[in-house]
Motif scaffolding. Structure first.
Motif, PDB file in Angstrom:
ATOM      1  N   GLN A 196       4.193   7.359 -10.492  1.00  0.00           N
ATOM      2  CA  GLN A 196       5.476   7.882 -10.940  1.00  0.00           C
ATOM      3  C   GLN A 196       5.720   7.444 -12.387  1.00  0.00           C
ATOM      4  O   GLN A 196       5.164   6.440 -12.848  1.00  0.00           O
ATOM      5  N   PRO A 197       6.573   8.166 -13.125  1.00  0.00           N
ATOM      6  CA  PRO A 197       6.835   7.771 -14.514  1.00  0.00           C
ATOM      7  C   PRO A 197       7.272   6.316 -14.640  1.00  0.00           C
ATOM      8  O   PRO A 197       6.808   5.599 -15.547  1.00  0.00           O
ATOM      9  N   GLU A 215       8.836  12.909 -16.996  1.00  0.00           N
ATOM     10  CA  GLU A 215       8.150  13.976 -16.271  1.00  0.00           C
ATOM     11  C   GLU A 215       8.809  15.309 -16.604  1.00  0.00           C
ATOM     12  O   GLU A 215       9.984  15.382 -16.953  1.00  0.00           O
ATOM     13  N   ARG A 278       4.318  20.270 -12.060  1.00  0.00           N
ATOM     14  CA  ARG A 278       4.892  19.012 -12.535  1.00  0.00           C
ATOM     15  C   ARG A 278       3.859  18.215 -13.311  1.00  0.00           C
ATOM     16  O   ARG A 278       2.687  18.126 -12.918  1.00  0.00           O
ATOM     17  N   VAL A 280       3.361  14.364 -15.572  1.00  0.00           N
ATOM     18  CA  VAL A 280       3.871  13.024 -15.842  1.00  0.00           C
ATOM     19  C   VAL A 280       3.277  12.548 -17.169  1.00  0.00           C
ATOM     20  O   VAL A 280       2.077  12.708 -17.419  1.00  0.00           O
TER      21      VAL A 280
END
Length: 288
Positions: A196-197, A215, A278, A280
């Motif tokens: 995750q970011p 993101e 998506r 990141v």
């Protein structure tokens, strides 16, 4: 730079990603416009390296067909840039792509696997665009890369974060189905290894960097017949197609089944098929 993710260690390496998939530069470049767009966004957030009275030194990890390398050379035309990739086909495409460009600096390409690449010299900028998703546990590589950065240098990465999208979920489920699991279960599992970011931010801050992490979900409008399948044939399907190589009947049967699933998950509109994707991003800068 390769989209949609997978990376495994082993014998055959491609595009900054370990083992397995045989890459097709022409298929990959069929969607070069939307594939390259995230790198424009990443490039816009990379700070200028401090002036040192010498050309900027840049490493492009998992350079693929040279899309990102060309943009790096455009921003820093006097830089010394090396693109690293473990796909001979992609490296040939990258060299052809940049052969006639009038850059004042120096651009070259080297066969290497980013899963075990260790910088052999200081760099002002290390970039990896749409390649680290193929490297399990790739955050373990960050300490050695950050140590190789000059003071005020940057590490900039972009990874696809669409492992929970229907395109990937359906691919994993089909590979794990009764008909295909013996041949394709491992290939189907090789689709995502992305943090995750906030996790990228924490890992890089712990290394003493100033970090910008975020993101973005792009909604691409794809055209043509079965455009989502066509997109994935250049990236996430490569491990499956490699596993089925030499068996045209099995490949056709798999693609027919996957095509039907994708048509239902991504129904076409009169103006094209919507394909959310998506991504990141993280840009880390060292002190100095």
């Amino acid at each position: 730079m390769h989209d949609t993710g997978t990376h495994d260690t082993g014998t055959t390496h491609d595009a900054g990603k370990p083992t397995g998939p045989v890459w097709d530069p022409q298929q990959y470049l069929r969607h070069s416009g939307p594939r390259t767009r995230p790198f424009h966004d990443l490039l816009a957030r990379i700070p200028e390296p401090p002036a040192r009275g010498r050309p900027v030194r840049i490493a492009d990890l998992g350079c693929g067909a040279g899309n990102a390398t060309k943009l790096l050379a455009g921003r820093w035309p006097d830089a010394r840039i090396t693109g690293y990739d473990n796909s001979p086909a992609m490296l040939r495409a990258a060299r052809t792509h940049l052969a006639k460009e009038p850059y004042g600096g120096h651009v070259d390409f080297v066969h290497a696997d980013i899963a075990d690449w260790t910088p052999g010299e200081p760099f002002d900028l290390i970039v990896s665009n749409a390649a680290l998703q193929w490297v399990p546990g790739h955050a373990r590589l960050f300490p050695s890369w950050v140590r190789a950065l000059t003071p005020g240098g940057s590490l900039a990465v972009q990874v696809p974060g669409n492992g929970d999208a229907p395109s990937h979920v359906l691919l994993r489920e089909l590979c794990a189905s009764a008909r295909w699991r013996d041949r394709l279960h491992e290939a189907g599992r090789r689709t995502v290894d992305v943090l995750q970011p906030g996790e990228y931010l924490e890992r890089l801050m712990d290394l003493g960097c100033t970090v910008d992490a975020w993101e973005t979900t792009y909604v691409h409008v794809l055209t043509g017949e079965d455009p989502v399948l066509d997109w994935i044939r250049g990236t996430g399907l490569r491990p499956v197609l490699t596993a089925l190589a030499g068996d045209p009947a099995a490949e056709a049967a798999f693609l027919d089944a996957y095509r039907a699933l994708l048509r239902e998950a991504y129904p076409p509109r009169p103006d094209g098929t919507l394909f959310p994707f998506r991504r990141v991003f993280a840009v880390a800068r060292t002190a100095g």
